[in-house]
Design a protein around this motif. Structure first.
Motif, PDB file in Angstrom:
ATOM      1  N   THR A 286       0.856  -1.182   0.000  1.00  0.00           N
ATOM      2  CA  THR A 286       0.000   0.000   0.000  1.00  0.00           C
ATOM      3  C   THR A 286       0.895   1.237   0.000  1.00  0.00           C
ATOM      4  O   THR A 286       2.098   1.149   0.276  1.00  0.00           O
ATOM      5  N   ALA A 287       0.292   2.364  -0.314  1.00  0.00           N
ATOM      6  CA  ALA A 287       1.011   3.639  -0.301  1.00  0.00           C
ATOM      7  C   ALA A 287       0.015   4.737   0.020  1.00  0.00           C
ATOM      8  O   ALA A 287      -1.170   4.609  -0.285  1.00  0.00           O
ATOM      9  N   PRO A 288       0.489   5.837   0.641  1.00  0.00           N
ATOM     10  CA  PRO A 288      -0.417   6.949   0.913  1.00  0.00           C
ATOM     11  C   PRO A 288      -0.979   7.515  -0.393  1.00  0.00           C
ATOM     12  O   PRO A 288      -0.239   7.762  -1.345  1.00  0.00           O
ATOM     13  N   LYS A 289      -2.296   7.696  -0.423  1.00  0.00           N
ATOM     14  CA  LYS A 289      -2.942   8.239  -1.621  1.00  0.00           C
ATOM     15  C   LYS A 289      -2.344   9.586  -2.005  1.00  0.00           C
ATOM     16  O   LYS A 289      -2.127   9.867  -3.179  1.00  0.00           O
ATOM     17  N   ALA A 290      -2.049  10.396  -1.016  1.00  0.00           N
ATOM     18  CA  ALA A 290      -1.536  11.741  -1.279  1.00  0.00           C
ATOM     19  C   ALA A 290      -0.175  11.712  -1.971  1.00  0.00           C
ATOM     20  O   ALA A 290       0.201  12.676  -2.638  1.00  0.00           O
ATOM     21  N   ALA A 291       0.564  10.594  -1.834  1.00  0.00           N
ATOM     22  CA  ALA A 291       1.916  10.528  -2.392  1.00  0.00           C
ATOM     23  C   ALA A 291       2.019   9.663  -3.643  1.00  0.00           C
ATOM     24  O   ALA A 291       3.051   9.658  -4.301  1.00  0.00           O
ATOM     25  N   VAL A 292       0.969   8.931  -3.992  1.00  0.00           N
ATOM     26  CA  VAL A 292       1.101   7.915  -5.039  1.00  0.00           C
ATOM     27  C   VAL A 292       1.029   8.487  -6.450  1.00  0.00           C
ATOM     28  O   VAL A 292       1.622   7.953  -7.372  1.00  0.00           O
ATOM     29  N   HIS A 293       0.325   9.598  -6.665  1.00  0.00           N
ATOM     30  CA  HIS A 293       0.183  10.155  -8.016  1.00  0.00           C
ATOM     31  C   HIS A 293       1.297  11.157  -8.300  1.00  0.00           C
ATOM     32  O   HIS A 293       1.479  12.118  -7.569  1.00  0.00           O
ATOM     33  N   GLY A 294       2.032  10.898  -9.372  1.00  0.00           N
ATOM     34  CA  GLY A 294       3.125  11.776  -9.775  1.00  0.00           C
ATOM     35  C   GLY A 294       3.533  11.443 -11.189  1.00  0.00           C
ATOM     36  O   GLY A 294       2.746  10.909 -11.976  1.00  0.00           O
ATOM     37  N   THR A 295       4.785  11.703 -11.535  1.00  0.00           N
ATOM     38  CA  THR A 295       5.261  11.415 -12.881  1.00  0.00           C
ATOM     39  C   THR A 295       5.658   9.952 -13.042  1.00  0.00           C
ATOM     40  O   THR A 295       5.885   9.490 -14.162  1.00  0.00           O
ATOM     41  N   ASP A 296       5.737   9.208 -11.944  1.00  0.00           N
ATOM     42  CA  ASP A 296       6.083   7.786 -11.980  1.00  0.00           C
ATOM     43  C   ASP A 296       5.101   7.008 -11.103  1.00  0.00           C
ATOM     44  O   ASP A 296       5.490   6.263 -10.207  1.00  0.00           O
ATOM     45  N   THR A 297       3.810   7.192 -11.351  1.00  0.00           N
ATOM     46  CA  THR A 297       2.754   6.605 -10.531  1.00  0.00           C
ATOM     47  C   THR A 297       2.777   5.077 -10.628  1.00  0.00           C
ATOM     48  O   THR A 297       2.692   4.527 -11.731  1.00  0.00           O
ATOM     49  N   PRO A 298       2.885   4.386  -9.492  1.00  0.00           N
ATOM     50  CA  PRO A 298       2.851   2.926  -9.542  1.00  0.00           C
ATOM     51  C   PRO A 298       1.435   2.422  -9.854  1.00  0.00           C
ATOM     52  O   PRO A 298       0.441   3.103  -9.570  1.00  0.00           O
ATOM     53  N   LEU A 299       1.350   1.234 -10.424  1.00  0.00           N
ATOM     54  CA  LEU A 299       0.063   0.616 -10.713  1.00  0.00           C
ATOM     55  C   LEU A 299      -0.669   0.360  -9.404  1.00  0.00           C
ATOM     56  O   LEU A 299      -0.096  -0.176  -8.449  1.00  0.00           O
ATOM     57  N   HIS A 300      -1.943   0.780  -9.346  1.00  0.00           N
ATOM     58  CA  HIS A 300      -2.710   0.627  -8.109  1.00  0.00           C
ATOM     59  C   HIS A 300      -4.186   0.402  -8.434  1.00  0.00           C
ATOM     60  O   HIS A 300      -4.632   0.608  -9.561  1.00  0.00           O
ATOM     61  N   MET A 301      -4.938  -0.027  -7.420  1.00  0.00           N
ATOM     62  CA  MET A 301      -6.360  -0.324  -7.585  1.00  0.00           C
ATOM     63  C   MET A 301      -7.189   0.952  -7.516  1.00  0.00           C
ATOM     64  O   MET A 301      -6.920   1.841  -6.706  1.00  0.00           O
ATOM     65  N   ALA A 302      -8.200   0.989  -8.361  1.00  0.00           N
ATOM     66  CA  ALA A 302      -9.157   2.093  -8.375  1.00  0.00           C
ATOM     67  C   ALA A 302     -10.490   1.516  -8.839  1.00  0.00           C
ATOM     68  O   ALA A 302     -10.632   0.301  -8.996  1.00  0.00           O
ATOM     69  N   PHE A 303     -11.455   2.393  -9.064  1.00  0.00           N
ATOM     70  CA  PHE A 303     -12.724   1.993  -9.681  1.00  0.00           C
ATOM     71  C   PHE A 303     -13.313   3.211 -10.370  1.00  0.00           C
ATOM     72  O   PHE A 303     -12.992   4.354 -10.034  1.00  0.00           O
ATOM     73  N   SER A 304     -14.168   2.959 -11.347  1.00  0.00           N
ATOM     74  CA  SER A 304     -14.990   3.992 -11.962  1.00  0.00           C
ATOM     75  C   SER A 304     -16.437   3.583 -11.776  1.00  0.00           C
ATOM     76  O   SER A 304     -16.760   2.391 -11.842  1.00  0.00           O
ATOM     77  N   SER A 305     -17.303   4.572 -11.585  1.00  0.00           N
ATOM     78  CA  SER A 305     -18.727   4.266 -11.475  1.00  0.00           C
ATOM     79  C   SER A 305     -19.535   5.182 -12.392  1.00  0.00           C
ATOM     80  O   SER A 305     -19.171   6.343 -12.607  1.00  0.00           O
ATOM     81  N   TYR A 306     -20.593   4.600 -12.914  1.00  0.00           N
ATOM     82  CA  TYR A 306     -21.543   5.287 -13.770  1.00  0.00           C
ATOM     83  C   TYR A 306     -22.888   5.224 -13.068  1.00  0.00           C
ATOM     84  O   TYR A 306     -23.439   4.135 -12.890  1.00  0.00           O
ATOM     85  N   VAL A 307     -23.389   6.378 -12.641  1.00  0.00           N
ATOM     86  CA  VAL A 307     -24.656   6.455 -11.905  1.00  0.00           C
ATOM     87  C   VAL A 307     -25.781   6.748 -12.888  1.00  0.00           C
ATOM     88  O   VAL A 307     -25.688   7.696 -13.685  1.00  0.00           O
ATOM     89  N   PHE A 308     -26.828   5.940 -12.801  1.00  0.00           N
ATOM     90  CA  PHE A 308     -28.006   6.120 -13.655  1.00  0.00           C
ATOM     91  C   PHE A 308     -29.244   6.300 -12.798  1.00  0.00           C
ATOM     92  O   PHE A 308     -29.339   5.754 -11.693  1.00  0.00           O
TER      93      PHE A 308
END
Length: 193
Positions: A19-41
């Motif tokens: 795991t890694a802190p969310k605040a530190a994970v996004h940058g120019t060398d972002t490691p592969l990590h879990m996320a999700f997208s949702s579509y609300v209808f």
């Protein structure tokens, strides 16, 4: 969201590697990590679009699908979807269904900021109006699914890079978003199974 919220890091096969802190994970060398997208209808099959807050680190002020986020370590994805929809849009959902269990993408902003995610896609159904959290969302609007899909596929609508990749896969599920087949949870990455 707290400043110490962590994301789940994964290898290319979707196995957890830490795991890694969310605040530190996004940058120019972002490691592969879990996320999700949702579509609300809603019950008429209209899609809820959101425009990301202008101060967001990635794709600020960009129109996108309803809500995206990251599951907390040990959190089931449907619970993460419900948690973020309530936090970002004030929505309590009636149902959360898996649609695209293996969606993944990598996108680079003009400033070099990278998104690099295994990002299963979900459908949520609501019967209430959103109350956007200004920390997360600048604006929302409802749009009939076919109109949305057509304008994304034709390039008329400037939309987030992940939504641009997801829409053709969702269109392939059929014309009515309320009757799309539910995805197989056994196909989810191991980190969130």
């Amino acid at each position: 969201m707290t400043n110490d919220e962590h994301v789940v890091l994964v290898d290319g096969e979707g196995n957890p590697v830490g795991t890694a802190p969310k605040a530190a994970v996004h940058g120019t060398d972002t490691p592969l990590h879990m996320a999700f997208s949702s579509y609300v209808f809603d019950r008429e099959g209209r899609l809820l679009l959101s425009r990301r807050a202008g101060h967001k680190q990635t794709w600020p002020a960009q129109w996108t699908n309803s809500c995206c986020g990251h599951p907390l370590p040990g959190e089931a994805l449907p619970a993460a979807v419900s948690r973020r929809l309530e936090y970002e849009l004030g929505l309590v959902v009636e149902s959360v269904d898996l649609l695209l269990p293996r969606f993944a993408y990598r996108a680079v902003m003009d400033n070099g900021m990278v998104e690099n995610e295994l990002c299963p896609v979900y459908r949520a159904i609501v019967s209430v109006e959103p109350t956007p959290n200004p920390d997360e969302v600048d604006a929302v609007r409802w749009m009939p699914w076919k109109q949305f899909a057509d304008t994304v596929m034709s390039g008329e609508l400037d939309i987030s890079p992940w939504a641009r990749e997801q829409v053709p896969q969702l269109v392939a599920l059929g014309p009515d978003p309320l009757t799309w087949p539910v995805g197989d949870p056994a196909r989810l990455p191991a980190a969130v199974r």
